[in-house]
Design a protein around this motif. Sequence first.
Motif, PDB file in Angstrom:
ATOM      1  N   PHE A  31      57.425  96.920 -22.776  1.00 37.83           N
ATOM      2  CA  PHE A  31      57.736  97.129 -20.725  1.00 37.83           C
ATOM      3  C   PHE A  31      58.692  97.949 -20.468  1.00 37.83           C
ATOM      4  O   PHE A  31      58.736  98.564 -20.052  1.00 37.83           O
ATOM      5  N   ASP A  32      58.846  98.405 -21.759  1.00 39.31           N
ATOM      6  CA  ASP A  32      60.185  99.422 -21.981  1.00 39.31           C
ATOM      7  C   ASP A  32      59.885 100.380 -20.888  1.00 39.31           C
ATOM      8  O   ASP A  32      60.163 102.067 -21.647  1.00 39.31           O
ATOM      9  N   ASP A  33      59.696 101.288 -20.239  1.00 37.14           N
ATOM     10  CA  ASP A  33      59.200 101.740 -19.343  1.00 37.14           C
ATOM     11  C   ASP A  33      59.323 102.314 -17.786  1.00 37.14           C
ATOM     12  O   ASP A  33      59.229 100.816 -17.456  1.00 37.14           O
ATOM     13  N   PRO A  34      59.594 102.865 -17.041  1.00 37.79           N
ATOM     14  CA  PRO A  34      59.947 102.912 -15.829  1.00 37.79           C
ATOM     15  C   PRO A  34      58.701 102.113 -14.345  1.00 37.79           C
ATOM     16  O   PRO A  34      58.854 101.240 -14.026  1.00 37.79           O
ATOM     17  N   VAL A  35      57.689 101.943 -15.200  1.00 38.36           N
ATOM     18  CA  VAL A  35      56.390 101.612 -14.600  1.00 38.36           C
ATOM     19  C   VAL A  35      56.444 100.360 -14.994  1.00 38.36           C
ATOM     20  O   VAL A  35      56.075  99.103 -14.064  1.00 38.36           O
ATOM     21  N   HIS A  36      56.133  99.349 -15.856  1.00 42.72           N
ATOM     22  CA  HIS A  36      56.048  98.474 -16.375  1.00 42.72           C
ATOM     23  C   HIS A  36      57.294  97.339 -16.790  1.00 42.72           C
ATOM     24  O   HIS A  36      57.816  96.181 -17.205  1.00 42.72           O
ATOM     25  N   ALA A  37      59.136  97.945 -16.517  1.00 45.34           N
ATOM     26  CA  ALA A  37      59.748  97.576 -17.271  1.00 45.34           C
ATOM     27  C   ALA A  37      60.483  96.200 -15.802  1.00 45.34           C
ATOM     28  O   ALA A  37      60.782  95.377 -16.130  1.00 45.34           O
ATOM     29  N   PRO A  38      59.700  96.435 -14.937  1.00 44.51           N
ATOM     30  CA  PRO A  38      60.131  95.081 -13.816  1.00 44.51           C
ATOM     31  C   PRO A  38      58.937  93.752 -14.623  1.00 44.51           C
ATOM     32  O   PRO A  38      60.382  92.608 -14.702  1.00 44.51           O
ATOM     33  N   LEU A  39      58.768  93.818 -15.073  1.00 45.21           N
ATOM     34  CA  LEU A  39      57.600  92.737 -15.704  1.00 45.21           C
ATOM     35  C   LEU A  39      58.697  91.924 -17.130  1.00 45.21           C
ATOM     36  O   LEU A  39      58.236  91.122 -17.477  1.00 45.21           O
ATOM     37  N   GLY A  40      59.808  93.606 -17.814  1.00 45.59           N
ATOM     38  CA  GLY A  40      60.543  92.845 -19.335  1.00 45.59           C
ATOM     39  C   GLY A  40      61.656  92.096 -18.457  1.00 45.59           C
ATOM     40  O   GLY A  40      62.299  91.639 -19.778  1.00 45.59           O
ATOM     41  N   LEU A  41      62.195  91.887 -17.137  1.00 46.33           N
ATOM     42  CA  LEU A  41      62.979  91.650 -16.754  1.00 46.33           C
ATOM     43  C   LEU A  41      63.289  90.498 -17.445  1.00 46.33           C
ATOM     44  O   LEU A  41      64.351  89.864 -17.787  1.00 46.33           O
ATOM     45  N   PRO A  42      62.715  89.287 -17.019  1.00 44.67           N
ATOM     46  CA  PRO A  42      62.885  88.198 -17.431  1.00 44.67           C
ATOM     47  C   PRO A  42      62.918  87.798 -19.245  1.00 44.67           C
ATOM     48  O   PRO A  42      63.991  86.939 -19.376  1.00 44.67           O
ATOM     49  N   ALA A  43      62.344  88.991 -19.817  1.00 44.39           N
ATOM     50  CA  ALA A  43      62.519  88.751 -21.508  1.00 44.39           C
ATOM     51  C   ALA A  43      63.485  89.654 -22.161  1.00 44.39           C
ATOM     52  O   ALA A  43      64.411  88.691 -22.670  1.00 44.39           O
ATOM     53  N   ALA A  44      64.436  90.064 -21.031  1.00 41.72           N
ATOM     54  CA  ALA A  44      65.247  90.669 -21.002  1.00 41.72           C
ATOM     55  C   ALA A  44      66.728  89.806 -20.955  1.00 41.72           C
ATOM     56  O   ALA A  44      67.845  90.268 -21.779  1.00 41.72           O
ATOM     57  N   ARG A  45      66.578  89.360 -19.550  1.00 41.85           N
ATOM     58  CA  ARG A  45      67.742  87.961 -19.499  1.00 41.85           C
ATOM     59  C   ARG A  45      67.578  87.642 -20.716  1.00 41.85           C
ATOM     60  O   ARG A  45      68.942  87.139 -20.379  1.00 41.85           O
ATOM     61  N   ALA A  46      66.531  86.549 -20.879  1.00 48.84           N
ATOM     62  CA  ALA A  46      66.293  85.526 -21.352  1.00 48.84           C
ATOM     63  C   ALA A  46      67.330  86.097 -23.397  1.00 48.84           C
ATOM     64  O   ALA A  46      67.385  85.368 -23.848  1.00 48.84           O
ATOM     65  N   TYR A  47      66.310  87.132 -23.555  1.00 55.33           N
ATOM     66  CA  TYR A  47      66.579  87.435 -25.186  1.00 55.33           C
ATOM     67  C   TYR A  47      68.570  87.468 -25.235  1.00 55.33           C
ATOM     68  O   TYR A  47      68.806  87.174 -26.488  1.00 55.33           O
TER      69      TYR A  47
END
Length: 519
Positions: free
Chosen positions: A222-238
Amino acid sequence: MRRRSSASHRSHRTVAATATVLLLLGTGAAASVAAQELQVGTVSFANSGAPEAQETFQEGIALLHNFEYPRARIAFRRAQELDPTFAMAYWGEAMTFNAPLWYRQQREEAAAALAGLAATPAERIALAPTEREKAWLGAVEILFGEGEKEARDDSYAEAMADLNRKYPEDPEAAAFYALAILGTAHEGRDHRTYMRAAAIAGPVFHEDPDHPGAAHYLIHSFDDPVHAPLGLPAARAYSEIAPDAGHAQHMTSHIFVALGMWDDVVRANERAVAVESRGARERGEQPTSCYHYNEWLLYGYLMQDRPGEAAEILRGCQREAAESSGRALSSFAEMRSRYVLDTEEWSGAEATLTADFASEPGARLTDAFLRGYRAARLGKLPDAVTALDELRRARPAAEVALRERGRTEAAYVRRPKILEIQLVGLVQLLDGGGDRGLASLREAAELEGRLPFAFGPPVIEKPSYELLGEVLLEWGQVDGALAAFATALTRAPGRRPARTGLAAAEEARDNAGASAGER
């Protein structure tokens, strides 16, 4: 910490362990080690190894998911010492020589690791006690087998798809399959490929939020500007899953950069640098100011408008580069370019920091570009022309070096050409060729605009649409500048120079409207 306990995918022995990492004090698997509790995630990889080898094997799996390859190698070799017939421990060591998202594979070293189990693939697979473990070994034999790397990556992903279908309740099969899918995007971001990986890793993360690989591979997906919001939960958890893995702390910032969340970018990379520095001191080494985490941290500071902190990192890396070669030189050249281009301190002390770049083609190219860009912005046409000639001479060797390093992503492959076109445009503008110069800058922007998004700080240090916007504004073409800055911000959300440029263009437009109204 949650641990998956489904019995349907287990062989007769398995251990779920919060990883206890053995920190290497010497070199090699037999060196003295000191046990220290480090939190790098929870995994439960079913296997048939001896009970006494389970803890260190599970450590290796967690570290492998965190891309902590040297430390994972130590753990897997220790498992081999504890159980010399432990087939999956040899599989694990081989896997530490494959970094698919870093476009790096050490095939000979992997072959040597597998040979520690037995001489041939058939003999090695025969030593695996279960059908599931035979499938894992068969897949790794494909990964490091005959043929070109890209074809082997594709075939390995197919083998992992088969393994995942055969063992649908095995979270490790799903996680490593997701990583294998990501490893097939040889030319850079391919949204279809990345979304396929997310579809595999997502259920694992949902079922087991402590799994380091699932969170990690979702962030990459998800690390691109379009999909990054979908990656926020994983980023916060990781960051909480693996607080003692430097790469895990850094990796969260992939999402934050794509969203322009600069405070989070800085915090993540400050933590990553701290983890790596602590590890270096424990190994009796000096912490570094160069390389990946420091490069991202410097960029974050610049986006926060904290040039003093960025300059401190830059100067530290310059000192290391002066005593080194290879990667340190490239890191210094890249950081200096970012610093000068983003601060626009054309005559500042940092702009004149230098090193001997002769041994590193990519650094020579970056150095020539920065000197030419700086000279053009200072109005020094002869110096800009000289630097452009140097860039053209450096470009072929830099492109060869990229190929030799296996960098096949389109953004890196096209970067030398785009830098040259940018510099040509600036020289043309300075030499009185306004129309030709603007045409060249538009060509650079269009070429960059056709590239897939490359994660992280812009690969083209001065994004071409941002440069075009600045020059159009200088030439009074406000509408064109507004459009260029808007495009730049879709590719690099929240980037400070583009936001500043857009605000200046909007002010120019409003002032022009007010003047027209007064008339």
